[in-house]
Design a protein around this motif. Structure first.
Motif, PDB file in Angstrom:
ATOM      1  N   ARG A   1      44.564  38.449  40.136  1.00 54.66           N
ATOM      2  CA  ARG A   1      43.969  39.705  40.592  1.00 54.66           C
ATOM      3  C   ARG A   1      44.434  40.025  42.014  1.00 54.66           C
ATOM      4  O   ARG A   1      44.778  39.129  42.799  1.00 54.66           O
ATOM      5  CB  ARG A   1      42.445  39.619  40.531  1.00 54.66           C
ATOM      6  CG  ARG A   1      41.915  39.506  39.106  1.00 54.66           C
ATOM      7  CD  ARG A   1      40.418  39.293  39.086  1.00 54.66           C
ATOM      8  NE  ARG A   1      39.738  40.424  39.703  1.00 54.66           N
ATOM      9  CZ  ARG A   1      38.502  40.359  40.204  1.00 54.66           C
ATOM     10  NH1 ARG A   1      37.835  39.209  40.177  1.00 54.66           N
ATOM     11  NH2 ARG A   1      37.953  41.416  40.723  1.00 54.66           N
TER      12      ARG A   1
ATOM     13  N   SER B   1      37.320  37.929  33.830  1.00 53.93           N
ATOM     14  CA  SER B   1      38.256  38.228  34.918  1.00 53.93           C
ATOM     15  C   SER B   1      37.518  38.552  36.208  1.00 53.93           C
ATOM     16  O   SER B   1      37.922  38.117  37.295  1.00 53.93           O
ATOM     17  CB  SER B   1      39.160  39.393  34.514  1.00 53.93           C
ATOM     18  OG  SER B   1      39.950  39.813  35.607  1.00 53.93           O
ATOM     19  N   GLN B   2      36.417  39.301  36.106  1.00 54.78           N
ATOM     20  CA  GLN B   2      35.661  39.691  37.292  1.00 54.78           C
ATOM     21  C   GLN B   2      35.039  38.492  38.014  1.00 54.78           C
ATOM     22  O   GLN B   2      34.728  38.571  39.201  1.00 54.78           O
ATOM     23  CB  GLN B   2      34.554  40.684  36.904  1.00 54.78           C
ATOM     24  CG  GLN B   2      35.057  42.023  36.397  1.00 54.78           C
ATOM     25  CD  GLN B   2      35.874  42.765  37.446  1.00 54.78           C
ATOM     26  OE1 GLN B   2      35.436  42.925  38.590  1.00 54.78           O
ATOM     27  NE2 GLN B   2      37.069  43.205  37.076  1.00 54.78           N
TER      28      GLN B   2
ATOM     29  N   THR C   1      43.691  37.944  35.996  1.00 54.37           N
ATOM     30  CA  THR C   1      43.606  39.313  35.481  1.00 54.37           C
ATOM     31  C   THR C   1      43.193  39.281  34.008  1.00 54.37           C
ATOM     32  O   THR C   1      43.387  38.283  33.309  1.00 54.37           O
ATOM     33  CB  THR C   1      44.961  40.043  35.590  1.00 54.37           C
ATOM     34  OG1 THR C   1      45.914  39.364  34.764  1.00 54.37           O
ATOM     35  CG2 THR C   1      45.444  40.109  37.030  1.00 54.37           C
TER      36      THR C   1
END
Length: 488
Positions: free
Chosen positions: A60, A103-104, A109
């Motif tokens: 990310r 992913s968060q 990603t």
């Protein structure tokens, strides 16, 4: 009590993933096999690819600069192992719809997670409790295998966890439920500070505070002591010497440190430490936030004669004229005033303050920058008693400030402990009021007083707590941000 653990193997993970674990950015790894809970191992930084995707698509954006740096420092011959871990839980995930939420909560990603799941029937998600090694372990590079044998067994302890029990449990629960992060915008801000924080101390401090707030780290870096403390700690010593010029300079620096200022350039009525008044000039003069004029008298042992207060009257009228009568008047003196000097000082509303008291006041300002309110100090200097009794007024003010700091520090500790004990994210005044009153506090507080202090601590200017405003003050909710550390 810390436990001893014998490590014989190391789990090979991509170096950026290990860095994210060490930094507390995430608590999960994606091993290529299921890990049994309770298993312990060192973390081996491998050049495992992320061949599936290029790095800028695998990690990310907020973590990409860190990932690039960690990949750049890998050696082809030696690796440095900085941490070890215990697997607390290993989940198996094969739901593509959950990958965006995962992913968060990690540095990967959604695209990378999707691609990995295409290659395997499951994603193995190992919740790792990570501990730092006291010294990095160097070993040769190994090019294959999920686990790498260490050159020799190594005994370690669990005394240096990256995250506390409470914080790890909270993060693990969020991960199991795939709950979204509360403050994604702060993660973006933190990423913007990465490069700045290496050269800018204020950016570094803000970066550390954001990481702590996000739950990525447990403690703020130890703040460097105010460099002014070097001269502040000499005030009493110089005041109790025969160095009158040196004492006058320190007194001027002290008033500037406290927040007083003077815009005029006249050396006869100045606050410039490098341009003292000399013969015929006032020893110090402040214009803002209110007018203060004073005379300094450094002495080794002798008493202070009537000439000192008389000098202040004479020079004050000479250089300030009608403004002199509006000024708060201070004699900064180490020695005792003789009978005539006392009469003159009291009769002319002069505060006589000792160097030791000035040093205490300025030290408090240096160690707790927001603690001294000059407008609150003003009544102490305007009201009776004057003369040498005024020194006690200032000391009472200092004691009062310290007491307020103790209360606020205690309120914060109760807020922090309540949230950790209950697992709540926020607390109401009602819930904290009972916990506070039962905690042997330095001072009992009403609900209204407790609310007022919590609002003060959650001001953006202080930043010790956070506040979610309700439709009335009893519906306000507060959360912990950082400790208020006091100097004993």
């Amino acid at each position: 009590m810390s436990k001893s653990i014998l490590l014989q193997t190391a789990l090979a993970l991509p170096n950026p993933d290990i860095e994210a674990l060490i930094q507390g950015r995430m608590i999960v790894a994606m091993p290529r096999m299921f890990l049994n809970p309770g298993r312990t191992f060192a973390l081996y930084p491998a050049n495992l690819s992320v061949d599936l995707l290029s790095g800028d698509r695998y990690y990310r954006s907020h973590f990409l600069p860190v990932a690039q740096n960690t990949l750049a420092v890998l050696s082809s011959e030696k690796v440095l192992i900085k941490a070890w871990a215990r697997c607390e839980l290993c989940q198996m995930l094969n739901d593509p719809e959950s990958l965006e939420a995962l992913s968060q909560l990690t540095v990967w990603t959604t695209e990378a997670l999707n691609q990995t799941l295409l290659e395997k029937p499951y994603l193995f998600l190992a919740h790792l409790r990570v501990y730092l090694l006291p010294q990095p372990l160097e070993m040769p590079v190994h090019h294959s295998g999920n686990f790498v044998s260490l050159p020799k067994s190594r005994t370690v302890t669990d005394s240096t966890p990256v995250l506390s029990d409470f914080l790890f449990a909270k993060r693990s629960q969020n991960l199991k439920k795939l709950e979204p992060p509360e403050h994604p915008e702060l993660e973006e801000l933190q990423s913007a500070l990465v490069h700045l924080s290496t050269t800018n101390p204020k950016a570094k401090q803000l970066d550390a505070e954001i990481k702590k707030f996000l739950g990525w780290s447990e403690k703020l870096p130890t703040a460097k002591p105010d460099i002014d403390l070097d001269w502040i700690k000499t005030i009493a010593q110089i005041g109790n010497s025969s160095d009158g010029n040196g004492f006058e300079k320190l007194v001027r620096k002290s008033f500037i440190k406290l927040g007083f200022a003077n815009s005029n350039n006249k050396p006869e009525a100045s606050l410039d430490p490098e341009s003292t008044g000399g013969a015929g000039g006032l020893d110090f003069y402040c214009e803002t936030p209110y007018q203060v004029v004073g005379e300094c008298k450094a002495t080794k042992s002798e008493t202070v004669a009537d000439g000192t207060p008389a000098q202040l009257i004479k020079l004050g009228h000479k250089h300030l004229q009608e403004q002199y009568n509006c000024c708060i008047k201070i004699i900064m003196a180490a020695g005792q005033l003789n009978r005539h000097a006392k009469q003159t000082a009291i009769g002319n509303h002069m505060n006589v303050i000792r160097p030791e008291t000035l040093q205490k006041l300025v030290e408090l300002k240096a160690k707790q920058p927001g603690s001294i309110d000059l407008l609150e100090l003003k009544p102490c200097l305007e009201q009776q008693p004057f003369g040498e009794e005024a020194d006690a007024k200032v000391n009472r003010y200092i004691d009062d400030v310290r007491e307020k700091l103790k209360v606020r520090s205690h309120v914060l500790s109760i807020l922090k402990k309540y949230l950790e004990t209950t697992g709540s994210k926020r607390a109401s005044v009602d819930s904290l009021s009972g916990a506070y009153s039962m905690s042997n506090p330095p001072k009992q507080l009403s609900r209204e007083e407790l609310h007022e202090i919590l609002v003060e601590l959650s001001s953006p200017l202080t930043g010790y707590a956070g506040r979610i405003k309700g439709d009335n003050l009893w519906r306000d909710r507060f959360y912990f941000l950082r400790d208020l550390l006091l100097d004993d």
